[in-house]
Design a protein around this motif. Structure first.
Motif, PDB file in Angstrom:
ATOM      1  N   LYS A  92       0.818  -1.284  -0.404  1.00  0.00           N
ATOM      2  CA  LYS A  92      -0.083  -0.046   0.217  1.00  0.00           C
ATOM      3  C   LYS A  92       0.854   1.298   0.043  1.00  0.00           C
ATOM      4  N   ILE A  93       1.885   1.144   0.801  1.00  0.00           N
ATOM      5  CA  ILE A  93       3.426   2.131   1.031  1.00  0.00           C
ATOM      6  C   ILE A  93       3.750   2.288  -0.530  1.00  0.00           C
ATOM      7  N   VAL A  94       4.130   1.405  -0.979  1.00  0.00           N
ATOM      8  CA  VAL A  94       5.020   1.457  -2.634  1.00  0.00           C
ATOM      9  C   VAL A  94       3.557   2.347  -3.474  1.00  0.00           C
ATOM     10  N   LEU A  95       2.184   2.365  -3.550  1.00  0.00           N
ATOM     11  CA  LEU A  95       1.481   2.025  -4.360  1.00  0.00           C
ATOM     12  C   LEU A  95       0.984   3.369  -3.885  1.00  0.00           C
ATOM     13  N   ALA A  96       1.289   3.689  -2.707  1.00  0.00           N
ATOM     14  CA  ALA A  96       1.067   5.878  -2.556  1.00  0.00           C
ATOM     15  C   ALA A  96       1.394   6.802  -2.688  1.00  0.00           C
ATOM     16  N   ASN A  97       2.224   5.502  -2.640  1.00  0.00           N
ATOM     17  CA  ASN A  97       4.029   6.623  -3.443  1.00  0.00           C
ATOM     18  C   ASN A  97       4.224   6.805  -5.088  1.00  0.00           C
ATOM     19  N   SER A  98       3.453   6.093  -5.126  1.00  0.00           N
ATOM     20  CA  SER A  98       3.648   6.117  -6.954  1.00  0.00           C
ATOM     21  C   SER A  98       2.744   6.499  -7.259  1.00  0.00           C
ATOM     22  N   ILE A  99       1.261   6.664  -6.535  1.00  0.00           N
ATOM     23  CA  ILE A  99      -0.362   7.503  -6.936  1.00  0.00           C
ATOM     24  C   ILE A  99       0.391   8.974  -6.860  1.00  0.00           C
ATOM     25  N   ALA A 100       1.648   9.470  -5.864  1.00  0.00           N
ATOM     26  CA  ALA A 100       1.470  10.872  -5.462  1.00  0.00           C
ATOM     27  C   ALA A 100       2.229  11.361  -6.548  1.00  0.00           C
ATOM     28  N   GLN A 101       3.192  10.998  -6.631  1.00  0.00           N
ATOM     29  CA  GLN A 101       4.530  10.741  -8.051  1.00  0.00           C
ATOM     30  C   GLN A 101       3.821  11.123  -9.058  1.00  0.00           C
ATOM     31  N   ALA A 102       2.794  10.329  -9.235  1.00  0.00           N
ATOM     32  CA  ALA A 102       1.652  10.432 -10.649  1.00  0.00           C
ATOM     33  C   ALA A 102       1.231  11.651 -10.811  1.00  0.00           C
ATOM     34  N   GLU A 103       0.571  12.364  -9.917  1.00  0.00           N
ATOM     35  CA  GLU A 103       0.083  13.275  -9.513  1.00  0.00           C
ATOM     36  C   GLU A 103       0.856  14.916  -9.673  1.00  0.00           C
ATOM     37  N   ASN A 104       1.668  14.308  -9.109  1.00  0.00           N
ATOM     38  CA  ASN A 104       2.995  15.651  -9.672  1.00  0.00           C
ATOM     39  C   ASN A 104       4.014  15.335 -11.280  1.00  0.00           C
ATOM     40  N   GLY A 105       3.284  14.477 -12.138  1.00  0.00           N
ATOM     41  CA  GLY A 105       3.581  14.629 -13.381  1.00  0.00           C
ATOM     42  C   GLY A 105       4.829  13.712 -12.726  1.00  0.00           C
ATOM     43  N   GLN A 106       5.483  13.128 -12.363  1.00  0.00           N
ATOM     44  CA  GLN A 106       6.696  12.331 -12.018  1.00  0.00           C
ATOM     45  C   GLN A 106       5.684  10.337 -12.528  1.00  0.00           C
ATOM     46  N   LEU A 107       5.762  10.257 -13.213  1.00  0.00           N
ATOM     47  CA  LEU A 107       5.793   8.946 -14.284  1.00  0.00           C
ATOM     48  C   LEU A 107       6.973   8.240 -14.431  1.00  0.00           C
ATOM     49  N   HIS A 108       6.449   6.804 -13.900  1.00  0.00           N
ATOM     50  CA  HIS A 108       7.456   5.816 -13.940  1.00  0.00           C
ATOM     51  C   HIS A 108       7.040   4.711 -14.866  1.00  0.00           C
ATOM     52  N   ASP A 109       8.178   3.552 -15.058  1.00  0.00           N
ATOM     53  CA  ASP A 109       7.271   2.969 -15.579  1.00  0.00           C
ATOM     54  C   ASP A 109       7.251   1.340 -14.753  1.00  0.00           C
ATOM     55  N   ILE A 110       5.903   0.585 -15.182  1.00  0.00           N
ATOM     56  CA  ILE A 110       4.975  -0.369 -13.911  1.00  0.00           C
ATOM     57  C   ILE A 110       6.237  -1.161 -13.447  1.00  0.00           C
ATOM     58  N   ASP A 111       6.945  -1.292 -13.887  1.00  0.00           N
ATOM     59  CA  ASP A 111       8.592  -2.454 -13.998  1.00  0.00           C
ATOM     60  C   ASP A 111       9.050  -1.663 -12.646  1.00  0.00           C
ATOM     61  N   ASP A 112       9.148  -0.899 -12.740  1.00  0.00           N
ATOM     62  CA  ASP A 112      10.455   0.404 -12.153  1.00  0.00           C
ATOM     63  C   ASP A 112       9.495   0.406 -10.452  1.00  0.00           C
ATOM     64  N   VAL A 113       7.960   0.511 -10.603  1.00  0.00           N
ATOM     65  CA  VAL A 113       7.235   0.747  -9.610  1.00  0.00           C
ATOM     66  C   VAL A 113       7.516  -0.484  -9.103  1.00  0.00           C
ATOM     67  N   PHE A 114       7.606  -1.461  -9.136  1.00  0.00           N
ATOM     68  CA  PHE A 114       7.311  -2.683  -8.615  1.00  0.00           C
ATOM     69  C   PHE A 114       8.392  -4.021  -8.842  1.00  0.00           C
ATOM     70  N   SER A 115       9.614  -2.917  -8.827  1.00  0.00           N
ATOM     71  CA  SER A 115      10.457  -3.436  -8.964  1.00  0.00           C
ATOM     72  C   SER A 115      11.641  -3.794  -7.198  1.00  0.00           C
ATOM     73  N   ASP A 116      11.312  -3.471  -6.401  1.00  0.00           N
ATOM     74  CA  ASP A 116      11.065  -3.363  -5.132  1.00  0.00           C
ATOM     75  C   ASP A 116      10.361  -4.798  -4.183  1.00  0.00           C
ATOM     76  N   LEU A 117       9.384  -4.949  -4.575  1.00  0.00           N
ATOM     77  CA  LEU A 117       8.050  -6.365  -4.935  1.00  0.00           C
ATOM     78  C   LEU A 117       8.775  -7.647  -4.912  1.00  0.00           C
ATOM     79  N   THR A 118       8.941  -8.759  -4.390  1.00  0.00           N
ATOM     80  CA  THR A 118       8.752 -10.372  -4.434  1.00  0.00           C
ATOM     81  C   THR A 118       7.835 -10.551  -5.222  1.00  0.00           C
TER      82      THR A 118
END
Length: 92
Positions: free
Chosen positions: A55-81
């Motif tokens: 949930k924290i990873v997703l919330a951070n990703s959403i916040a970054q997207a809302e600020n225009g900081q878009l990332h590739d989906i693989d980068d967003v989830f790269s730290d998860l197993t």
């Protein structure tokens, strides 16, 4: 952490359960750790931590997207197993 061989665990299953209620117990096979037996409460606590981490990873990703900081989906989830990603799909 207390450890039992697989053979010992079969013979002393009651003891394995008794110890696992107090702390995780390692079961080995051919001299290598294979599984951990733990209390249901400990298992649930770990699962909640994993879900909160997702949930924290997703919330951070959403916040970054809302600020225009878009990332590739693989980068967003790269730290998860793989297990964490599969669990998240099951929670959805």
């Amino acid at each position: 952490m207390h450890s039992f061989t697989a053979s010992e665990a079969k013979i002393q299953f009651g003891e394995v359960i008794s110890k696992a209620l107090r702390e995780p117990v390692c079961i080995t096979k051919n001299g290598r750790p294979k599984v951990v037996v733990m209390s249901y409460e400990d298992f649930n606590a770990i699962e909640k931590l994993k879900l909160n981490n997702l949930k924290i990873v997703l919330a951070n990703s959403i916040a970054q997207a809302e600020n225009g900081q878009l990332h590739d989906i693989d980068d967003v989830f790269s730290d998860l197993t793989t297990d964490e990603l599969n669990q998240a799909e099951g929670q959805g």
